[in-house]
Design a protein around this motif. Structure first.
Motif, PDB file in Angstrom:
ATOM      1  N   ASP A  86       0.825  -1.200   0.000  1.00  0.00           N
ATOM      2  CA  ASP A  86       0.000   0.000   0.000  1.00  0.00           C
ATOM      3  C   ASP A  86       0.860   1.252   0.000  1.00  0.00           C
ATOM      4  OD1 ASP A  86      -2.240  -1.568   0.016  1.00  0.00           O
ATOM      5  OD2 ASP A  86      -2.446  -1.525   2.217  1.00  0.00           O
ATOM      6  N   ALA A  87       1.945   1.190   0.797  1.00  0.00           N
ATOM      7  CA  ALA A  87       2.850   2.344   0.823  1.00  0.00           C
ATOM      8  C   ALA A  87       3.507   2.534  -0.524  1.00  0.00           C
ATOM      9  CB  ALA A  87       3.910   2.156   1.915  1.00  0.00           C
ATOM     10  N   ASP A  88       3.808   1.426  -1.205  1.00  0.00           N
ATOM     11  CA  ASP A  88       4.408   1.517  -2.533  1.00  0.00           C
ATOM     12  C   ASP A  88       3.459   2.203  -3.504  1.00  0.00           C
ATOM     13  OD1 ASP A  88       6.573   0.230  -1.584  1.00  0.00           O
ATOM     14  OD2 ASP A  88       6.011  -1.753  -2.365  1.00  0.00           O
ATOM     15  N   ALA A  89       2.154   1.877  -3.393  1.00  0.00           N
ATOM     16  CA  ALA A  89       1.183   2.484  -4.289  1.00  0.00           C
ATOM     17  C   ALA A  89       1.143   3.991  -4.067  1.00  0.00           C
ATOM     18  CB  ALA A  89      -0.197   1.877  -4.055  1.00  0.00           C
ATOM     19  N   GLN A 119       9.242   4.655  -5.267  1.00  0.00           N
ATOM     20  CA  GLN A 119      10.450   5.342  -4.841  1.00  0.00           C
ATOM     21  C   GLN A 119      11.184   4.525  -3.790  1.00  0.00           C
ATOM     22  OE1 GLN A 119       8.383   9.004  -3.773  1.00  0.00           O
ATOM     23  NE2 GLN A 119       9.675  10.090  -5.222  1.00  0.00           N
ATOM     24  N   LYS A 120      10.426   3.901  -2.890  1.00  0.00           N
ATOM     25  CA  LYS A 120      11.048   3.143  -1.805  1.00  0.00           C
ATOM     26  C   LYS A 120      11.883   1.998  -2.354  1.00  0.00           C
ATOM     27  CE  LYS A 120       8.178   1.080   0.858  1.00  0.00           C
ATOM     28  NZ  LYS A 120       7.283   0.764   1.979  1.00  0.00           N
ATOM     29  N   SER A 121      11.342   1.269  -3.333  1.00  0.00           N
ATOM     30  CA  SER A 121      12.067   0.124  -3.848  1.00  0.00           C
ATOM     31  C   SER A 121      13.260   0.547  -4.675  1.00  0.00           C
ATOM     32  CB  SER A 121      11.138  -0.759  -4.694  1.00  0.00           C
ATOM     33  OG  SER A 121      10.621  -0.010  -5.787  1.00  0.00           O
ATOM     34  N   ALA A 122      13.279   1.832  -5.132  1.00  0.00           N
ATOM     35  CA  ALA A 122      14.428   2.296  -5.888  1.00  0.00           C
ATOM     36  C   ALA A 122      15.494   2.852  -4.981  1.00  0.00           C
ATOM     37  CB  ALA A 122      13.975   3.363  -6.892  1.00  0.00           C
ATOM     38  N   THR A 212      17.904 -10.987   3.467  1.00  0.00           N
ATOM     39  CA  THR A 212      19.312 -10.937   3.842  1.00  0.00           C
ATOM     40  C   THR A 212      19.404 -10.401   5.270  1.00  0.00           C
ATOM     41  OG1 THR A 212      19.676  -8.665   3.094  1.00  0.00           O
ATOM     42  CG2 THR A 212      19.896 -10.410   1.438  1.00  0.00           C
ATOM     43  N   LYS A 213      20.609 -10.260   5.747  1.00  0.00           N
ATOM     44  CA  LYS A 213      20.821  -9.755   7.104  1.00  0.00           C
ATOM     45  C   LYS A 213      20.305  -8.336   7.265  1.00  0.00           C
ATOM     46  CE  LYS A 213      24.447  -9.331  10.608  1.00  0.00           C
ATOM     47  NZ  LYS A 213      25.902  -9.541  10.888  1.00  0.00           N
ATOM     48  N   SER A 214      20.286  -7.577   6.158  1.00  0.00           N
ATOM     49  CA  SER A 214      19.946  -6.165   6.250  1.00  0.00           C
ATOM     50  C   SER A 214      18.546  -5.811   5.764  1.00  0.00           C
ATOM     51  CB  SER A 214      20.960  -5.326   5.456  1.00  0.00           C
ATOM     52  OG  SER A 214      21.004  -5.774   4.113  1.00  0.00           O
ATOM     53  N   ALA A 215      17.901  -6.682   4.943  1.00  0.00           N
ATOM     54  CA  ALA A 215      16.624  -6.287   4.363  1.00  0.00           C
ATOM     55  C   ALA A 215      15.863  -7.489   3.813  1.00  0.00           C
ATOM     56  CB  ALA A 215      16.848  -5.266   3.243  1.00  0.00           C
ATOM     57  N   VAL A 216      14.580  -7.262   3.537  1.00  0.00           N
ATOM     58  CA  VAL A 216      13.739  -8.239   2.851  1.00  0.00           C
ATOM     59  C   VAL A 216      13.283  -7.607   1.542  1.00  0.00           C
ATOM     60  CG1 VAL A 216      11.642  -9.626   2.920  1.00  0.00           C
ATOM     61  CG2 VAL A 216      12.949  -9.244   5.018  1.00  0.00           C
ATOM     62  N   TYR A 217      13.578  -8.269   0.427  1.00  0.00           N
ATOM     63  CA  TYR A 217      13.243  -7.762  -0.899  1.00  0.00           C
ATOM     64  C   TYR A 217      12.103  -8.589  -1.486  1.00  0.00           C
ATOM     65  CZ  TYR A 217      17.884  -5.741  -0.267  1.00  0.00           C
ATOM     66  OH  TYR A 217      18.963  -5.070   0.222  1.00  0.00           O
ATOM     67  N   THR A 218      11.120  -7.903  -2.061  1.00  0.00           N
ATOM     68  CA  THR A 218       9.993  -8.576  -2.689  1.00  0.00           C
ATOM     69  C   THR A 218      10.078  -8.391  -4.198  1.00  0.00           C
ATOM     70  OG1 THR A 218       8.602  -8.140  -0.761  1.00  0.00           O
ATOM     71  CG2 THR A 218       7.483  -8.766  -2.802  1.00  0.00           C
ATOM     72  N   TYR A 219      10.206  -9.502  -4.899  1.00  0.00           N
ATOM     73  CA  TYR A 219      10.183  -9.500  -6.361  1.00  0.00           C
ATOM     74  C   TYR A 219       8.863 -10.116  -6.817  1.00  0.00           C
ATOM     75  CZ  TYR A 219      15.274  -8.644  -6.308  1.00  0.00           C
ATOM     76  OH  TYR A 219      16.526  -8.121  -6.112  1.00  0.00           O
ATOM     77  N   VAL A 220       8.419  -9.738  -8.014  1.00  0.00           N
ATOM     78  CA  VAL A 220       7.172 -10.261  -8.567  1.00  0.00           C
ATOM     79  C   VAL A 220       7.442 -10.846  -9.947  1.00  0.00           C
ATOM     80  CG1 VAL A 220       4.810  -9.710  -9.267  1.00  0.00           C
ATOM     81  CG2 VAL A 220       5.818  -8.560  -7.290  1.00  0.00           C
ATOM     82  N   VAL A 221       7.023 -12.085 -10.151  1.00  0.00           N
ATOM     83  CA  VAL A 221       7.218 -12.763 -11.433  1.00  0.00           C
ATOM     84  C   VAL A 221       6.401 -12.070 -12.515  1.00  0.00           C
ATOM     85  CG1 VAL A 221       6.867 -14.918 -12.715  1.00  0.00           C
ATOM     86  CG2 VAL A 221       7.680 -14.989 -10.342  1.00  0.00           C
ATOM     87  N   ASP A 222       7.029 -11.826 -13.672  1.00  0.00           N
ATOM     88  CA  ASP A 222       6.250 -11.258 -14.775  1.00  0.00           C
ATOM     89  C   ASP A 222       6.631 -11.827 -16.142  1.00  0.00           C
ATOM     90  OD1 ASP A 222       8.677 -10.029 -15.295  1.00  0.00           O
ATOM     91  OD2 ASP A 222       7.822  -8.040 -15.624  1.00  0.00           O
ATOM     92  N   ALA A 223       7.539 -12.824 -16.165  1.00  0.00           N
ATOM     93  CA  ALA A 223       7.883 -13.436 -17.455  1.00  0.00           C
ATOM     94  C   ALA A 223       8.541 -14.792 -17.213  1.00  0.00           C
ATOM     95  CB  ALA A 223       8.831 -12.532 -18.247  1.00  0.00           C
ATOM     96  N   ARG A 279       9.718  -5.194  -6.473  1.00  0.00           N
ATOM     97  CA  ARG A 279       8.554  -4.374  -6.160  1.00  0.00           C
ATOM     98  C   ARG A 279       8.773  -3.514  -4.928  1.00  0.00           C
ATOM     99  NH1 ARG A 279       3.146  -7.244  -4.334  1.00  0.00           N
ATOM    100  NH2 ARG A 279       4.318  -7.310  -2.381  1.00  0.00           N
ATOM    101  N   SER A 280       9.374  -4.108  -3.889  1.00  0.00           N
ATOM    102  CA  SER A 280       9.550  -3.339  -2.654  1.00  0.00           C
ATOM    103  C   SER A 280      10.711  -3.882  -1.850  1.00  0.00           C
ATOM    104  CB  SER A 280       8.267  -3.375  -1.812  1.00  0.00           C
ATOM    105  OG  SER A 280       7.995  -4.706  -1.384  1.00  0.00           O
ATOM    106  N   MET A 281      11.131  -3.093  -0.876  1.00  0.00           N
ATOM    107  CA  MET A 281      12.204  -3.499   0.009  1.00  0.00           C
ATOM    108  C   MET A 281      11.881  -3.009   1.413  1.00  0.00           C
ATOM    109  SD  MET A 281      14.991  -2.464   1.833  1.00  0.00           S
ATOM    110  CE  MET A 281      15.931  -1.103   1.219  1.00  0.00           C
ATOM    111  N   ARG A 282      12.086  -3.895   2.407  1.00  0.00           N
ATOM    112  CA  ARG A 282      11.840  -3.541   3.803  1.00  0.00           C
ATOM    113  C   ARG A 282      13.126  -3.761   4.606  1.00  0.00           C
ATOM    114  NH1 ARG A 282      10.811  -6.648   8.169  1.00  0.00           N
ATOM    115  NH2 ARG A 282      10.446  -8.487   6.892  1.00  0.00           N
TER     116      ARG A 282
END
Length: 284
Positions: A86-89, A119-122, A212-223, A279-282
């Motif tokens: 939601d924050a990404d949107a 912006q957050k994921s970038a 990872t030790k520093s973050a959680v990354y969310t990727y989304v399949v698209d191909a 898509r996002s990073m936390r």
């Protein structure tokens, strides 16, 4: 008076002896065939059952060790990542508004073609920098809820030191999680834990979580690419695009993830490819 002459029966041994030798040869051959069959059966059981059990247990222990080291289980990643959506949107809306006002959105966020929608994921992949992983050592966890995968990610794609342990291997000289470029991974589809056994079931919108030790990354399949040559190096380049199958892949820089495995099952003739975008990073 005639003398009575006793006739002594003559037994011919040759034919019966040959039959006996032939029977022994047949029996011996049957024993060898049965023994070979049992050995082959044991090898199949070892490859298809024992190596899977052993590798999965070892991989799960490694995941647990990483979680203890980080102080937080990765099971919380999907819920938190979904909450970030939601924050990404909202960030997307802000970026679009900035573009209309004349600001340069590319200064903070990749283009839409790059696969990062906020912006957050970038921004955050550049502010959270992980140390360079040690060779053959697990340093991340890949989770794919769609197919029930939770597996360690290790640096390198050595069979003996990484893949045969049931781990997923990170291709050297490709991007690390959250970095611009292509975070490219390899894993067994059959035997030795077979973490990528069912990645052919992944499709548009399925989520891949990399912790990872520093973050959680969310990727989304698209191909996806159902089959390509084992030498198709284009699929793991910074801008992944097949050198063999025209029209499969991307044409602009972005934040990508690539999963590669062998296909068809129980062979290594071709490669199956799944692609996704960040898509996002936390931060942790």
């Amino acid at each position: 008076m005639r003398e009575r002459v006793e006739r002594v029966p003559v037994v011919v041994q040759g034919r019966r002896g040959r039959r006996g030798r032939a029977a022994r040869l047949v029996w011996g051959g049957a024993e060898v065939a049965v023994t070979c069959g049992l050995v082959l059966l044991l090898l199949v059981v070892h490859q298809l059952w024992w190596t899977n059990r052993q590798a999965r247990e070892g991989a799960e222990r490694q995941v647990q060790a990483l979680e203890r080291e980080w102080g937080s289980p990765s099971d919380s990643a999907p819920a938190d990542a979904d909450a970030d959506a939601d924050a990404d949107a909202d960030a997307d809306a802000d970026a679009d508004a900035g573009a209309e006002s004349g600001a340069d959105p590319a200064a903070e966020t990749p283009s839409r073609a790059s696969g990062s929608g906020s912006q957050k994921s970038a921004r955050r992949p550049h502010t959270v920098t992980a140390p360079t992983p040690d060779w053959d050592q697990a340093y991340a966890v890949l989770r794919i809820p769609r197919i029930g995968i939770r597996v360690p990610v290790a640096e390198g794609v050595s069979k003996s030191a990484v893949l045969n342990k049931g781990y997923v291997g990170h291709y050297p000289r490709t991007a690390q999680p959250g970095e611009g470029g292509n975070f490219a991974l390899a894993g067994h589809r059959n035997t030795h834990g077979e973490p990528f056994r069912r990645i052919d079931r992944l499709g548009d919108g399925d989520e891949l979580f990399v912790e990872t030790k520093s973050a959680v990354y969310t990727y989304v399949v698209d191909a996806t690419l159902g089959q390509t040559s084992a030498r198709d190096g284009g699929v793991i380049r910074p801008v992944p695009r097949s050198d063999v199958k025209a029209g499969h892949g991307y044409s602009s820089p972005g934040y990508y993830i690539t999963l590669t495995t062998c296909t068809p099952e129980y062979t290594s003739k071709y490669r199956l490819i799944v692609w996704g975008k960040l898509r996002s990073m936390r931060p942790r």
